[in-house]
Design a protein around this motif. Structure first.
Motif, PDB file in Angstrom:
ATOM      1  N   PRO A 126     -11.355   3.454   9.318  1.00  0.00           N
ATOM      2  CA  PRO A 126     -10.104   4.186   9.099  1.00  0.00           C
ATOM      3  C   PRO A 126      -9.329   4.367  10.398  1.00  0.00           C
ATOM      4  CG  PRO A 126     -11.906   5.246   7.938  1.00  0.00           C
ATOM      5  CD  PRO A 126     -12.523   4.197   8.799  1.00  0.00           C
ATOM      6  N   ALA A 127      -8.000   4.346  10.294  1.00  0.00           N
ATOM      7  CA  ALA A 127      -7.147   4.551  11.464  1.00  0.00           C
ATOM      8  C   ALA A 127      -7.504   5.868  12.145  1.00  0.00           C
ATOM      9  CB  ALA A 127      -5.684   4.546  11.033  1.00  0.00           C
ATOM     10  N   PRO A 128      -7.388   5.940  13.479  1.00  0.00           N
ATOM     11  CA  PRO A 128      -7.797   7.159  14.203  1.00  0.00           C
ATOM     12  C   PRO A 128      -7.181   8.438  13.673  1.00  0.00           C
ATOM     13  CG  PRO A 128      -7.339   5.382  15.740  1.00  0.00           C
ATOM     14  CD  PRO A 128      -6.929   4.883  14.390  1.00  0.00           C
ATOM     15  N   THR A 129      -5.922   8.392  13.218  1.00  0.00           N
ATOM     16  CA  THR A 129      -5.283   9.594  12.683  1.00  0.00           C
ATOM     17  C   THR A 129      -6.035  10.130  11.476  1.00  0.00           C
ATOM     18  OG1 THR A 129      -3.140   8.730  13.386  1.00  0.00           O
ATOM     19  CG2 THR A 129      -3.114  10.542  11.811  1.00  0.00           C
ATOM     20  N   LEU A 130      -6.596   9.226  10.674  1.00  0.00           N
ATOM     21  CA  LEU A 130      -7.285   9.626   9.453  1.00  0.00           C
ATOM     22  C   LEU A 130      -8.763   9.902   9.694  1.00  0.00           C
ATOM     23  CD1 LEU A 130      -5.719   6.966   7.044  1.00  0.00           C
ATOM     24  CD2 LEU A 130      -4.857   9.245   7.607  1.00  0.00           C
ATOM     25  N   TYR A 131      -9.330   9.200  10.654  1.00  0.00           N
ATOM     26  CA  TYR A 131     -10.767   9.267  10.907  1.00  0.00           C
ATOM     27  C   TYR A 131     -11.231  10.710  11.087  1.00  0.00           C
ATOM     28  CZ  TYR A 131     -15.240   7.370  12.587  1.00  0.00           C
ATOM     29  OH  TYR A 131     -16.558   7.034  12.723  1.00  0.00           O
ATOM     30  N   GLY A 132     -10.483  11.462  11.869  1.00  0.00           N
ATOM     31  CA  GLY A 132     -10.906  12.823  12.179  1.00  0.00           C
ATOM     32  C   GLY A 132     -10.798  13.782  11.013  1.00  0.00           C
TER      33      GLY A 132
ATOM     34  N   PHE B  22      -2.009  13.223   4.938  1.00  0.00           N
ATOM     35  CA  PHE B  22      -3.286  12.818   4.347  1.00  0.00           C
ATOM     36  C   PHE B  22      -4.446  13.376   5.163  1.00  0.00           C
ATOM     37  CE2 PHE B  22      -6.130   8.938   3.224  1.00  0.00           C
ATOM     38  CZ  PHE B  22      -6.742   9.649   2.214  1.00  0.00           C
ATOM     39  N   ALA B  23      -4.356  13.257   6.493  1.00  0.00           N
ATOM     40  CA  ALA B  23      -5.416  13.786   7.354  1.00  0.00           C
ATOM     41  C   ALA B  23      -5.564  15.295   7.169  1.00  0.00           C
ATOM     42  CB  ALA B  23      -5.112  13.455   8.804  1.00  0.00           C
ATOM     43  N   GLU B  24      -4.438  16.004   7.033  1.00  0.00           N
ATOM     44  CA  GLU B  24      -4.489  17.450   6.843  1.00  0.00           C
ATOM     45  C   GLU B  24      -5.113  17.804   5.500  1.00  0.00           C
ATOM     46  OE1 GLU B  24      -1.467  21.327   6.732  1.00  0.00           O
ATOM     47  OE2 GLU B  24      -0.668  19.289   6.810  1.00  0.00           O
ATOM     48  N   ALA B  25      -4.733  17.067   4.434  1.00  0.00           N
ATOM     49  CA  ALA B  25      -5.305  17.338   3.113  1.00  0.00           C
ATOM     50  C   ALA B  25      -6.813  17.135   3.124  1.00  0.00           C
ATOM     51  CB  ALA B  25      -4.648  16.442   2.065  1.00  0.00           C
ATOM     52  N   MET B  26      -7.275  16.095   3.805  1.00  0.00           N
ATOM     53  CA  MET B  26      -8.717  15.850   3.887  1.00  0.00           C
ATOM     54  C   MET B  26      -9.420  16.952   4.655  1.00  0.00           C
ATOM     55  SD  MET B  26      -9.209  11.735   4.351  1.00  0.00           S
ATOM     56  CE  MET B  26      -8.178  11.573   5.813  1.00  0.00           C
TER      57      MET B  26
ATOM     58  N   PRO C 117      -2.317   2.057  10.338  1.00  0.00           N
ATOM     59  CA  PRO C 117      -1.398   3.169  10.069  1.00  0.00           C
ATOM     60  C   PRO C 117      -0.325   2.748   9.075  1.00  0.00           C
ATOM     61  CG  PRO C 117      -1.741   2.854  12.434  1.00  0.00           C
ATOM     62  CD  PRO C 117      -2.315   1.660  11.746  1.00  0.00           C
ATOM     63  N   ARG C 118       0.167   3.731   8.335  1.00  0.00           N
ATOM     64  CA  ARG C 118       1.227   3.455   7.360  1.00  0.00           C
ATOM     65  C   ARG C 118       2.535   4.066   7.862  1.00  0.00           C
ATOM     66  NH1 ARG C 118       3.544   0.146   3.788  1.00  0.00           N
ATOM     67  NH2 ARG C 118       4.104   1.095   1.782  1.00  0.00           N
ATOM     68  N   ASP C 119       2.757   5.335   7.602  1.00  0.00           N
ATOM     69  CA  ASP C 119       3.881   6.044   8.213  1.00  0.00           C
ATOM     70  C   ASP C 119       3.333   7.330   8.801  1.00  0.00           C
ATOM     71  OD1 ASP C 119       4.693   8.412   6.089  1.00  0.00           O
ATOM     72  OD2 ASP C 119       3.933   6.617   5.078  1.00  0.00           O
ATOM     73  N   ALA C 120       3.845   7.724   9.940  1.00  0.00           N
ATOM     74  CA  ALA C 120       3.252   8.827  10.696  1.00  0.00           C
ATOM     75  C   ALA C 120       3.201  10.116   9.891  1.00  0.00           C
ATOM     76  CB  ALA C 120       4.030   9.030  11.998  1.00  0.00           C
TER      77      ALA C 120
ATOM     78  N   PRO D 202       0.823  -1.216   0.000  1.00  0.00           N
ATOM     79  CA  PRO D 202       0.000   0.000   0.000  1.00  0.00           C
ATOM     80  C   PRO D 202       0.855   1.264   0.000  1.00  0.00           C
ATOM     81  CG  PRO D 202      -0.036  -1.034   2.162  1.00  0.00           C
ATOM     82  CD  PRO D 202       0.685  -1.986   1.264  1.00  0.00           C
ATOM     83  N   TRP D 203       0.398   2.236  -0.761  1.00  0.00           N
ATOM     84  CA  TRP D 203       1.159   3.465  -0.931  1.00  0.00           C
ATOM     85  C   TRP D 203       1.238   4.254   0.364  1.00  0.00           C
ATOM     86  CZ3 TRP D 203      -2.105   5.086  -5.779  1.00  0.00           C
ATOM     87  CH2 TRP D 203      -1.683   4.334  -6.884  1.00  0.00           C
ATOM     88  N   SER D 204       2.291   5.051   0.464  1.00  0.00           N
ATOM     89  CA  SER D 204       2.354   6.030   1.543  1.00  0.00           C
ATOM     90  C   SER D 204       1.143   6.947   1.425  1.00  0.00           C
ATOM     91  CB  SER D 204       3.639   6.849   1.440  1.00  0.00           C
ATOM     92  OG  SER D 204       3.553   7.999   2.281  1.00  0.00           O
ATOM     93  N   ARG D 205       0.618   7.373   2.551  1.00  0.00           N
ATOM     94  CA  ARG D 205      -0.558   8.244   2.530  1.00  0.00           C
ATOM     95  C   ARG D 205      -0.236   9.607   1.936  1.00  0.00           C
ATOM     96  NH1 ARG D 205      -3.058   4.983   6.549  1.00  0.00           N
ATOM     97  NH2 ARG D 205      -2.930   2.964   5.529  1.00  0.00           N
TER      98      ARG D 205
END
Length: 321
Positions: free
Chosen positions: A147-153, A114-118, A105-108, A75-78
């Motif tokens: 989705p992982a918690p980092t991305l969920y929000g 990714f979370a910021e872009a969303m 999670p992939r890489d922090a 899987p690609w880096s986020r």
């Protein structure tokens, strides 16, 4: 004598009708019903009415063989998915839905970007996956991936990508929502449509099944290669004002579902058809539906009685037999 023959013929017709009703209600006639529904789909117009301009159409961004050759570390880096969001947002996408499992999670650094872009976009829906596995004891266990918690929000919405697969392996219906880990979750199609129309999340999620309107294979949805989007090699007009669904089409993923009219379709295309179906319904356009059971029963009884009346005129019992 004639009245006695007519009475016997009508009783026989009624018996045929009752038997047919029992077959429908008990599921014995389910394979015939599915075949009849598929014939209806294939016979229907391949050019259904176009959407009004206020309802968005769908574009697919495909994780296809070309993209995997260019970016083989799956899987690609986020960070890559963040780049997709930024490109699609700049091109004017009204909603972006990812039919991809982001539960681990992939890489922090990449996850944070990714979370910021969303969050900056405010138009991104992520997928929730759910399966129910039956144990040897007969008990059922829910296997759910959120989705992982980092991305969920960072996501504007979470949407279920579960499809209903009939016993013959064909996808004919999709649920408007599912209950995942105790929470009512709308379908990805419904979540994306609400984002595109700038509507608030659903207060009460319907989990009823809806028939996929497979006429809406035509016209074909625009399909863009993910690597082309990342590198800016696409026409923004294929994205502007549309719902964009990102998902795998490469055979390596083996995420293929059979449909009534075209076998081996990737899951993201089924999500696109579900989105088109809901969008057409929202626009008040006619939707191809499976005939409700109560109508089937009425037709069976009517045909049985008509057959009995016609049979009484000429060789009734032999014709009915």
């Amino acid at each position: 004598m004639r009245s006695r023959g007519l009475r016997r013929t009508l009783l026989a017709a009624l018996a045929v009708g009752v038997a047919a009703v029992i077959a429908i209600l008990t599921g014995v006639a389910a394979p015939l019903r599915r075949d009849a529904a598929d014939l209806l789909v294939r016979a229907a117009s391949h050019r259904p009415p176009a959407y009004p301009i206020s309802i968005p159409d769908v574009t697919i961004v495909a994780v296809d063989p070309q993209s995997l050759r260019a970016l083989p570390d799956w899987p690609w880096s986020r960070r890559i998915h963040a780049g997709l969001v930024e490109r699609l947002d700049a091109a004017g996408a009204r909603a972006v839905g990812f039919d991809i499992d982001f539960s681990t999670p992939r890489d922090a650094e990449g996850d944070a970007r990714f979370a910021e872009a969303m969050a900056v976009s405010g138009r991104v829906a992520l997928a929730a996956f759910r399966q129910v596995q039956e144990l040897e004891s007969g008990a059922e266990v829910e296997v759910a991936s959120l989705p992982a918690p980092t991305l969920y929000g960072g996501a504007a919405a979470i949407g279920s990508v579960l499809a209903r697969v009939d016993p013959d392996g064909v996808v004919r219906h999709f649920p408007r929502g599912n209950r995942i880990r105790g929470r009512d979750t709308p379908s990805l199609a419904s979540a994306c449509l609400r984002i595109a129309l700038r509507e608030p999340p659903e207060a009460a999620v319907s989990i009823r099944l809806e028939a996929v309107d497979y006429r809406r294979f035509r016209p074909e949805a625009h399909v863009l290669s993910a690597v082309d989007v990342l590198e800016g090699r696409f026409d923004p007009g294929d994205v502007a004002g549309r719902i964009v669904l990102v998902g795998a089409t490469a055979a390596e993923f083996q995420d293929l579902w059979t449909t009534p009219i075209a076998p081996a379709q990737p899951g993201v295309l089924i999500q696109a058809l579900a989105t088109r179906t809901l969008a057409a319904e929202r626009a008040g356009l006619p939707i191809l539906r499976v005939v409700p059971t109560r109508v089937e029963i009425a037709l069976v009884l009517l045909l049985a009685v008509v057959a009995g009346l016609l049979g009484s005129v000429s060789h009734g019992r032999r014709s009915l037999g």
